[in-house]
Scaffold this motif. Structure first.
Motif, PDB file in Angstrom:
ATOM      1  N   TYR A 265       7.110  84.526 -34.502  1.00  0.00           N
ATOM      2  CA  TYR A 265       7.114  83.888 -33.198  1.00  0.00           C
ATOM      3  C   TYR A 265       8.415  84.029 -32.425  1.00  0.00           C
ATOM      4  O   TYR A 265       8.600  83.356 -31.407  1.00  0.00           O
ATOM      5  CB  TYR A 265       6.802  82.394 -33.361  1.00  0.00           C
ATOM      6  CG  TYR A 265       5.433  82.109 -33.907  1.00  0.00           C
ATOM      7  CD1 TYR A 265       4.300  82.471 -33.192  1.00  0.00           C
ATOM      8  CD2 TYR A 265       5.263  81.479 -35.136  1.00  0.00           C
ATOM      9  CE1 TYR A 265       3.033  82.201 -33.678  1.00  0.00           C
ATOM     10  CE2 TYR A 265       3.997  81.212 -35.637  1.00  0.00           C
ATOM     11  CZ  TYR A 265       2.886  81.571 -34.894  1.00  0.00           C
ATOM     12  OH  TYR A 265       1.629  81.308 -35.384  1.00  0.00           O
TER      13      TYR A 265
ATOM     14  N   GLN B 219       7.603  85.333 -28.931  1.00  0.00           N
ATOM     15  CA  GLN B 219       6.749  84.387 -28.224  1.00  0.00           C
ATOM     16  C   GLN B 219       7.531  83.158 -27.779  1.00  0.00           C
ATOM     17  O   GLN B 219       7.376  82.676 -26.650  1.00  0.00           O
ATOM     18  CB  GLN B 219       5.581  83.969 -29.118  1.00  0.00           C
ATOM     19  CG  GLN B 219       4.640  82.947 -28.498  1.00  0.00           C
ATOM     20  CD  GLN B 219       3.476  82.610 -29.406  1.00  0.00           C
ATOM     21  OE1 GLN B 219       3.071  83.420 -30.235  1.00  0.00           O
ATOM     22  NE2 GLN B 219       2.925  81.420 -29.263  1.00  0.00           N
TER      23      GLN B 219
ATOM     24  N   ILE C 185      -5.902  87.430 -31.366  1.00  0.00           N
ATOM     25  CA  ILE C 185      -4.695  88.113 -30.925  1.00  0.00           C
ATOM     26  C   ILE C 185      -5.133  89.433 -30.308  1.00  0.00           C
ATOM     27  O   ILE C 185      -5.617  90.326 -31.009  1.00  0.00           O
ATOM     28  CB  ILE C 185      -3.729  88.337 -32.095  1.00  0.00           C
ATOM     29  CG1 ILE C 185      -3.303  86.991 -32.697  1.00  0.00           C
ATOM     30  CG2 ILE C 185      -2.511  89.148 -31.666  1.00  0.00           C
ATOM     31  CD1 ILE C 185      -2.619  87.098 -34.032  1.00  0.00           C
TER      32      ILE C 185
ATOM     33  N   GLY D  85      -3.615  92.243 -28.080  1.00  0.00           N
ATOM     34  CA  GLY D  85      -2.370  92.705 -27.502  1.00  0.00           C
ATOM     35  C   GLY D  85      -2.368  94.187 -27.177  1.00  0.00           C
ATOM     36  O   GLY D  85      -2.495  95.016 -28.082  1.00  0.00           O
TER      37      GLY D  85
ATOM     38  N   HIS E  35       2.132  87.201 -33.311  1.00  0.00           N
ATOM     39  CA  HIS E  35       1.073  86.217 -33.100  1.00  0.00           C
ATOM     40  C   HIS E  35       0.885  85.948 -31.609  1.00  0.00           C
ATOM     41  O   HIS E  35       0.721  84.814 -31.178  1.00  0.00           O
ATOM     42  CB  HIS E  35       1.380  84.926 -33.866  1.00  0.00           C
ATOM     43  CG  HIS E  35       0.897  84.957 -35.272  1.00  0.00           C
ATOM     44  ND1 HIS E  35       0.506  83.847 -35.956  1.00  0.00           N
ATOM     45  CD2 HIS E  35       0.730  85.975 -36.138  1.00  0.00           C
ATOM     46  CE1 HIS E  35       0.119  84.168 -37.183  1.00  0.00           C
ATOM     47  NE2 HIS E  35       0.256  85.449 -37.307  1.00  0.00           N
ATOM     48  N   TYR E  36       0.852  87.016 -30.851  1.00  0.00           N
ATOM     49  CA  TYR E  36       0.654  86.923 -29.397  1.00  0.00           C
ATOM     50  C   TYR E  36      -0.670  86.235 -29.076  1.00  0.00           C
ATOM     51  O   TYR E  36      -1.701  86.512 -29.691  1.00  0.00           O
ATOM     52  CB  TYR E  36       0.654  88.337 -28.811  1.00  0.00           C
ATOM     53  CG  TYR E  36       0.206  88.450 -27.379  1.00  0.00           C
ATOM     54  CD1 TYR E  36       0.983  87.946 -26.343  1.00  0.00           C
ATOM     55  CD2 TYR E  36      -0.989  89.097 -27.056  1.00  0.00           C
ATOM     56  CE1 TYR E  36       0.580  88.080 -25.018  1.00  0.00           C
ATOM     57  CE2 TYR E  36      -1.403  89.241 -25.733  1.00  0.00           C
ATOM     58  CZ  TYR E  36      -0.611  88.712 -24.719  1.00  0.00           C
ATOM     59  OH  TYR E  36      -1.014  88.857 -23.419  1.00  0.00           O
ATOM     60  N   ARG E  37      -0.627  85.358 -28.108  1.00  0.00           N
ATOM     61  CA  ARG E  37      -1.848  84.716 -27.630  1.00  0.00           C
ATOM     62  C   ARG E  37      -1.954  84.952 -26.127  1.00  0.00           C
ATOM     63  O   ARG E  37      -1.129  84.465 -25.351  1.00  0.00           O
ATOM     64  CB  ARG E  37      -1.849  83.217 -27.918  1.00  0.00           C
ATOM     65  CG  ARG E  37      -3.128  82.527 -27.453  1.00  0.00           C
ATOM     66  CD  ARG E  37      -3.153  81.068 -27.849  1.00  0.00           C
ATOM     67  NE  ARG E  37      -4.330  80.408 -27.330  1.00  0.00           N
ATOM     68  CZ  ARG E  37      -4.610  79.108 -27.493  1.00  0.00           C
ATOM     69  NH1 ARG E  37      -3.774  78.362 -28.184  1.00  0.00           N
ATOM     70  NH2 ARG E  37      -5.691  78.579 -26.988  1.00  0.00           N
TER      71      ARG E  37
ATOM     72  N   THR F   4      -8.041  92.789 -38.601  1.00  0.00           N
ATOM     73  CA  THR F   4      -7.210  93.373 -37.546  1.00  0.00           C
ATOM     74  C   THR F   4      -7.452  94.873 -37.499  1.00  0.00           C
ATOM     75  O   THR F   4      -7.455  95.547 -38.536  1.00  0.00           O
ATOM     76  CB  THR F   4      -5.711  93.124 -37.793  1.00  0.00           C
ATOM     77  OG1 THR F   4      -5.482  91.734 -37.980  1.00  0.00           O
ATOM     78  CG2 THR F   4      -4.889  93.604 -36.602  1.00  0.00           C
TER      79      THR F   4
END
Length: 611
Positions: A84, A87, A379, A381, A390-392, A423
């Protein structure tokens, strides 16, 4: 565009920041506190918390699943792990909160360096375990200050429109899917208590409560949990602390004769009764709050801080749970394959945004007729956003998937018979040589885990390096674990099993874990390849010791255009071809003709791929 059913894309960060930090500081000053600790936690120390417990996100704007803010009168820090770091820097107001990478400084070390001498650091005893409390206490003492509990949480005092506690229906989980009656599970718990010489167990982890009583609920997003507690004595009937308004007639019937039911407000008195009886009570080290320990000890009891025995039992799936997981992965694999075929048609034309991809994948899963929820926020991206582990995606960050970029999508589903997590990284247009090199190194690490054979007693830490070696050889690495445990229609992140440097639990047959090495080039792209694997016994001809290995459960193609076949050994190439043949065999009959044709082409042997 069709909106996703289970995921929203609003960004709370614009509503947080300086004004709320100022309000918290005013509350601190009124109470005489020099600082306040705000962990990303609820009373059960859960990863996914209900809206009323999203204090860290409300205060700071940071929406990750792990992090701790420390607010002092003149400075503030948000400590986050490697997942994170990017983020946090993007979501918080850095003029008032400094993001701090955990790899550089822990929250406790920051407190020790910044809490003023004589300062009082406040904390909420419901949001910290005894071990976490001890670390905070040492840090405050080293700084020349002290730790003090709050009554009402200070954030709650200033959060005027705080949501109420959830009241989702609690339903029974069918024994045919659970694979074991709740009464037998409770007997196993009592046997474990007798072995540990404990008089009772406080079940503070909702996952364990759901598993041992064969219940499911919906109090938190993405995980079918009923929030509550239980006390299981070594002898006598268990007591379940659940809001009566949540318990359906079916759940009440299933619990009849199995456990007494009380309102959660009765928990403190029941803990005190255990203390007055001089009981030795097992309290889960991972989820048992300091507040629970105090209730027992102040009444004269003894707390035995250690692992909840249910955690280990839950981690080892029985035959019914394994069969259910396999069925869920076939169903989910077909939905994901339909999505990948759709993406291959639409993305090169510039017709796919990150949010549109999330919505379309959820729609394919919903069309199975079996989807209960996504197992975590997807996720999604593209390009540089894929480098945020952990992009949201939010409406503010949404971008179109563009030719010449990589697109990473990490998603999962909750079905009543199993939980999935997968993934895939896809090239949109022609990938660069560097992209193919990095992808293939990640794939080599993935294959190393998938094909690993190891003796009983081996821990995840002992095999974590298998996934990293191809990256290490190029001076590269990734800053997250290689694999986490996964539940059976429960949490997508389940302990104690994990494949990571911190994975100290021995892997056992029946455990399900993820296999997800990655590589992330900040500002450019991210790569991750994730399948779920099942630990199984492995017979080795001529072998002298009992051995284990993995069965790969996840079924979906891996993008061959990103594979630099010349970097693979013959055995690795054979694994890819065999995996793709298995995917074709398992999924073809579940697909429409157009998708079936796409899958056939996407899973051709590597030898038939030019370049």
């Amino acid at each position: 565009m069709t909106q996703a059913r289970f995921q929203t894309f609003d960004d709370p960060s614009h509503r947080a920041g300086a004004a709320r930090i100022a309000a918290l500081r005013a509350a601190m000053l009124q109470k005489g506190f020099s600082g306040f600790v705000v962990p990303r936690a609820d009373e059960h120390q859960s990863e996914y918390v209900p809206p009323y417990a999203e204090r860290l996100a409300w205060l700071t704007g940071f929406t990750g699943s792990a992090g701790t803010a420390v607010i002092l009168a003149d400075r503030a820090a948000l400590v986050v792990d490697g997942r994170y770091t990017l983020q946090a820097a993007e979501q918080v107001d850095t003029s008032v909160i400094t993001p701090v990478p955990l790899a550089e400084t822990s929250a406790e070390a920051w407190i020790e360096a910044n809490l003023p001498a004589g300062g009082i650091l406040a904390y909420d005893p419901w949001l910290h375990t005894p071990d976490g409390f001890a670390r905070l206490e040492r840090a405050a003492k080293e700084a020349g200050g002290r730790l003090e509990p709050t009554g009402l949480n200070l954030v709650d005092q200033i959060w005027i429109d705080r949501p109420p506690a959830p009241r989702a229906p609690v339903v029974p989980h069918p024994e045919a899917l659970a694979g074991e009656a709740a009464a037998r599970k409770l007997d196993r718990v009592r046997e474990a208590l007798a072995k540990a010489k404990a008089d009772a167990l406080v079940v503070s982890d909702p996952h364990n409560l759901a598993w041992v009583f064969n219940l499911r609920g919906g109090d938190v997003a993405h995980t079918p949990l009923p929030l509550g507690y239980a006390i299981i004595p070594r002898e006598g009937s268990a007591t379940l602390f659940l809001d009566a308004a949540k318990v359906t007639p079916e759940a009440a019937a299933a619990l009849d004769g199995l456990a007494e039911r009380m309102d959660p407000a009765g928990l403190p008195a029941s803990l005190a009764a255990l203390g007055r009886a001089g009981a030795r009570v097992r309290l889960d080290a991972a989820t048992g709050a300091v507040a629970l320990r105090r209730r027992i000890e102040e009444a004269g009891g003894t707390t035995d801080i250690g692992p909840d025995p249910i955690t280990g039992m839950k981690a080892v799936k029985n035959a019914a749970e394994i069969d259910g997981s396999r069925a869920a992965h076939r169903r989910d694999g077909a939905a994901v394959t339909r999505f990948l075929a759709w993406l291959a048609r639409e993305a090169p034309e510039g017709r796919v945004s990150e949010i549109a991809a999330v919505a379309r994948l959820e729609a394919f899963r919903a069309e199975t007729g079996e989807l209960r929820d996504v197992s975590f926020p997807t996720i999604s991206g593209s390009g540089p956003n894929g480098a945020i582990v952990h992009y949201r995606v939010t409406k503010a960050t949404d971008r179109t998937v563009r030719p010449g970029e990589l697109f990473l999508i990490d998603s999962g589903a909750q079905y009543v018979d199993g939980t999935t997590d997968i993934t895939r990284t896809v090239a949109v247009g022609a990938p660069t040589p560097e992209m193919r090199d990095r992808f293939t190194r990640v794939l080599k690490g993935h294959i190393a885990i998938a094909t690993a054979v190891f003796p009983r007693g081996t821990t995840g830490a002992q095999i974590d390096g298998f996934a990293r070696r191809p990256l290490w050889e190029a001076g590269l690495d990734f800053d997250h674990g290689t694999g986490h445990g996964v539940g059976a229609f429960l949490s997508v992140h389940e302990g104690p099993q994990r494949i990571a440097k911190t994975g100290t639990t021995a892997l056992q047959p029946g455990m399900i874990l993820s296999n997800e090495p990655g590589y992330y080039r900040a500002g450019a792209y991210g790569i991750r390849i994730e399948n779920l694997v099942l630990v199984e016994e492995r017979a080795i001809p001529g072998g002298e010791r009992p051995m284990l290995g993995f069965e790969t459960l996840t079924l979906a193609p891996i993008d061959r255009t990103l594979i630099a076949a010349e970097l693979l050994t013959p055995a690795e190439a054979a694994w890819v071809d065999a995996y793709h043949a298995r995917v074709r065999e398992a999924l073809s009959r579940l697909l429409d003709p157009e998708t079936r044709a796409w899958l056939e082409a996407a899973t051709q042997p590597l030898a038939s791929t030019s370049g």
